[in-house]
Design a protein around this motif. Structure first.
Motif, PDB file in Angstrom:
ATOM      1  N   ALA A 289       0.882  -1.065   0.099  1.00  0.00           N
ATOM      2  CA  ALA A 289      -0.019   0.058  -0.009  1.00  0.00           C
ATOM      3  C   ALA A 289       0.780   1.199   0.102  1.00  0.00           C
ATOM      4  N   SER A 290       0.509   2.301  -0.511  1.00  0.00           N
ATOM      5  CA  SER A 290       0.923   3.525  -0.352  1.00  0.00           C
ATOM      6  C   SER A 290       0.650   4.339   0.807  1.00  0.00           C
ATOM      7  N   LYS A 291       1.462   5.457   0.875  1.00  0.00           N
ATOM      8  CA  LYS A 291       0.879   6.326   2.197  1.00  0.00           C
ATOM      9  C   LYS A 291      -0.549   6.835   1.950  1.00  0.00           C
ATOM     10  N   ALA A 292      -0.954   7.247   0.783  1.00  0.00           N
ATOM     11  CA  ALA A 292      -2.254   7.870   0.544  1.00  0.00           C
ATOM     12  C   ALA A 292      -3.427   6.827   0.656  1.00  0.00           C
ATOM     13  N   ASP A 293      -2.960   5.468   0.311  1.00  0.00           N
ATOM     14  CA  ASP A 293      -3.925   4.326   0.585  1.00  0.00           C
ATOM     15  C   ASP A 293      -3.965   4.243   2.278  1.00  0.00           C
ATOM     16  N   LEU A 294      -2.949   4.249   2.995  1.00  0.00           N
ATOM     17  CA  LEU A 294      -2.884   4.065   4.347  1.00  0.00           C
ATOM     18  C   LEU A 294      -3.734   5.341   5.049  1.00  0.00           C
ATOM     19  N   ALA A 295      -3.520   6.382   4.679  1.00  0.00           N
ATOM     20  CA  ALA A 295      -4.308   7.499   5.062  1.00  0.00           C
ATOM     21  C   ALA A 295      -5.831   7.522   4.961  1.00  0.00           C
TER      22      ALA A 295
ATOM     23  N   ALA B 178       8.428  -1.174  -1.410  1.00  0.00           N
ATOM     24  CA  ALA B 178       8.193  -2.136  -2.175  1.00  0.00           C
ATOM     25  C   ALA B 178       7.914  -1.575  -3.802  1.00  0.00           C
ATOM     26  N   GLY B 179       8.621  -0.857  -3.930  1.00  0.00           N
ATOM     27  CA  GLY B 179       8.651  -0.266  -5.349  1.00  0.00           C
ATOM     28  C   GLY B 179       7.823   1.040  -5.346  1.00  0.00           C
ATOM     29  N   ARG B 180       7.303   0.981  -6.684  1.00  0.00           N
ATOM     30  CA  ARG B 180       6.240   1.946  -6.983  1.00  0.00           C
ATOM     31  C   ARG B 180       5.242   1.386  -7.910  1.00  0.00           C
ATOM     32  N   ARG B 181       4.038   2.222  -7.533  1.00  0.00           N
ATOM     33  CA  ARG B 181       2.634   1.533  -8.192  1.00  0.00           C
ATOM     34  C   ARG B 181       2.811   1.878  -9.563  1.00  0.00           C
ATOM     35  N   GLN B 182       2.545   0.770 -10.428  1.00  0.00           N
ATOM     36  CA  GLN B 182       2.628   0.978 -12.091  1.00  0.00           C
ATOM     37  C   GLN B 182       1.321   0.802 -12.501  1.00  0.00           C
ATOM     38  N   ASP B 183       0.281   1.724 -12.593  1.00  0.00           N
ATOM     39  CA  ASP B 183      -1.004   1.559 -13.035  1.00  0.00           C
ATOM     40  C   ASP B 183      -1.551   2.509 -13.949  1.00  0.00           C
TER      41      ASP B 183
ATOM     42  N   ALA C  80       3.179   6.299  -7.002  1.00  0.00           N
ATOM     43  CA  ALA C  80       3.189   6.244  -5.754  1.00  0.00           C
ATOM     44  C   ALA C  80       4.196   5.261  -5.369  1.00  0.00           C
ATOM     45  N   GLY C  81       4.911   5.394  -3.888  1.00  0.00           N
ATOM     46  CA  GLY C  81       5.602   4.572  -3.588  1.00  0.00           C
ATOM     47  C   GLY C  81       4.883   3.518  -2.610  1.00  0.00           C
ATOM     48  N   LEU C  82       5.428   2.357  -2.642  1.00  0.00           N
ATOM     49  CA  LEU C  82       4.471   1.320  -1.862  1.00  0.00           C
ATOM     50  C   LEU C  82       5.294   0.741  -0.953  1.00  0.00           C
ATOM     51  N   TYR C  83       4.641   0.109   0.303  1.00  0.00           N
ATOM     52  CA  TYR C  83       5.514  -0.279   1.314  1.00  0.00           C
ATOM     53  C   TYR C  83       4.737  -1.850   1.771  1.00  0.00           C
ATOM     54  N   ARG C  84       5.454  -2.499   2.389  1.00  0.00           N
ATOM     55  CA  ARG C  84       4.755  -3.599   2.673  1.00  0.00           C
ATOM     56  C   ARG C  84       5.555  -4.148   3.862  1.00  0.00           C
ATOM     57  N   ILE C  85       4.974  -5.223   4.762  1.00  0.00           N
ATOM     58  CA  ILE C  85       5.581  -5.690   5.870  1.00  0.00           C
ATOM     59  C   ILE C  85       6.866  -6.280   5.850  1.00  0.00           C
ATOM     60  N   ASN C  86       7.962  -6.064   6.571  1.00  0.00           N
ATOM     61  CA  ASN C  86       9.272  -6.382   6.537  1.00  0.00           C
ATOM     62  C   ASN C  86       9.275  -7.797   7.381  1.00  0.00           C
TER      63      ASN C  86
END
Length: 414
Positions: A33-39, A65-70, A77-83
């Motif tokens: 998810a991106s920061k915007a998704d989480l917000a 987790a890379g960037r969203r390619q849509d 948007a930059g994406l994040y995931r659980i480490n």
């Protein structure tokens, strides 16, 4: 643990910690998810989420987790995931006929295990076995990973000395009801120990690493040597006054009609006497089938033996009304069923229980959705190992009440 930050009041600290854990849960469910998704999901400002994401990344609990390619406009948007390497836990599952310990990461992956198939010995001998197992498992972690070790989870049936007739066990475990094995283990391994009964622990594993990624309300049923169960409501494990909420195994049921069943001592029996692998083993042995362990049981399942179908009829006949009664009280839309063995047994249980629940569904009430559990024979051990993760990183209501640091059954080491 993530620092709560200096100069904040208790309420502010609790809210900050709750929001951090909520974002971790959202990431675990979404995968990425991106920061915007989480917000948007957490209903927080972009500024607040940005600060929390930075704290979580600094604590190595999440990673880019890379960037969203849509095909969207502007900078992706930059994406994040659980480490998965952000935290580790060890789980110890004690049962009347086995001891198993596993090391898992924050993704729920088993990194190492130790297991012993034996009749549960006295607490001192069991402690010596578990202490050595925990020490061996910790050697898998390097120095940096050790700093992210969250503790040891202990899952065991409460009242180990009870229901031996129903479980067809010729042993005396009453000494286990007189000791605090969690406290003994905490002093022996010098790490925090988080304790739960085995049913609740396996339900927490499903909540944290399994179907809980999509479901926040479910009844969990695990058929092992006995029958374990737990309930999840609103994304939290329901414990009850003594930690025995949703203890389905003690649901009163009519006595079994199988010729292998022990003589009934009273009008009502309890469900675990009919819906457990020990009752299946008893029925097979009664008919001359050699059963030395779960491998033999699974072979009987795959062979489709007549005795298996006799036991299934008896098991489901007691299990279905017990589940229906539990759902009448707890109002849960999903039932998760798992088992120590498979070979087609879980699928057949799901089919028969679903049909049975539909037959007795009361007016104006729907039949729950039935789902297969995620961990099978590993459910108990992963459930135990998930306890340090769950009580350190899950957004439980206790966090908002300012009781986030200590699970009611956590034992600190000496």
């Amino acid at each position: 643990m993530i620092s709560e930050g200096p100069g904040r009041g208790a309420n502010s600290n609790s809210l900050r910690l709750y929001n951090e854990r909520t974002l971790l849960q959202r990431l675990r469910r979404a995968g990425e998810a991106s920061k915007a998704d989480l917000a948007r999901w957490a209903k927080l400002t972009n500024t607040a989420v940005g600060s929390i994401v930075q704290s979580l990344e600094d604590a190595q609990l999440i990673e880019p987790a890379g960037r969203r390619q849509d095909g969207q406009r502007g900078q992706p948007a930059g994406l994040y995931r659980i480490n998965h390497e952000g935290a580790y836990g060890i789980g110890v599952r004690l049962d009347r006929t086995s001891i198993e310990s596993v090391l898992i990461d924050l993704g729920g992956n088993i990194l190492a295990r130790e297991s012993h198939d034996l009749l549960l010995p006295d607490p001192e001998r069991a402690l010596a076995i578990v202490r050595k197992d925990v020490a061996r498992l910790l050697t898998v972690l390097d120095a940096g990973q050790r700093r992210r070790f969250m503790g040891v989870g202990l899952a065991q049936p409460y009242n180990l000395g009870s229901w031996l007739r129903e479980l067809d066990l010729k042993a005396d475990f009453r000494v286990w009801d007189e000791v605090d094995f969690g406290a003994m283990l905490g002093q022996a391994v010098h790490h925090p120990v988080f304790r739960e009964n085995d049913g609740n622990a396996a339900a927490i594993a499903e909540l944290f690493f399994g179907v809980g990624r999509e479901e926040s309300d479910f009844l969990y049923v695990f058929i092992g040597p006995a029958l374990g169960a737990g309930a999840v409501m609103g994304g939290e494990s329901l414990r009850g006054a003594t930690g025995n909420a949703a203890d389905l195994g003690l649901m009163p049921v009519p006595a079994s009609l199988l010729d292998s069943a022990p003589p009934a001592e009273r009008r009502w029996d309890i469900l675990l006497s009919r819906a457990s692998l020990n009752s299946l083993s008893r029925h097979l042995r009664h008919h001359g089938v050699e059963v030395r362990g779960n491998g033999d049981l699974e072979a009987c399942v795959k062979a489709g033996r007549a005795e298996l179908n006799e036991w299934l009829d008896d098991c489901v006949d007691a299990l279905v009304p017990s589940i229906r009664a539990t759902l009448a009280v707890l109002d849960l839309p999903v039932v998760v069923i798992d088992c120590d063995i498979d070979g087609g047994l879980v699928g057949e249980l799901l089919r028969r229980v679903d049909a049975g629940l539909r037959l007795i569904a009361p007016e104006a009430r729907q039949t729950p959705r039935l789902l297969r559990g995620s961990f099978r024979a590993d459910a108990g051990a992963i459930g135990a190992a998930s306890l340090p993760m769950f009580f350190n990183f899950s957004p439980r209501a206790d966090v908002l009440r300012g009781r986030s640091h200590r699970h009611p059954l956590e034992t600190t080491h000496a």
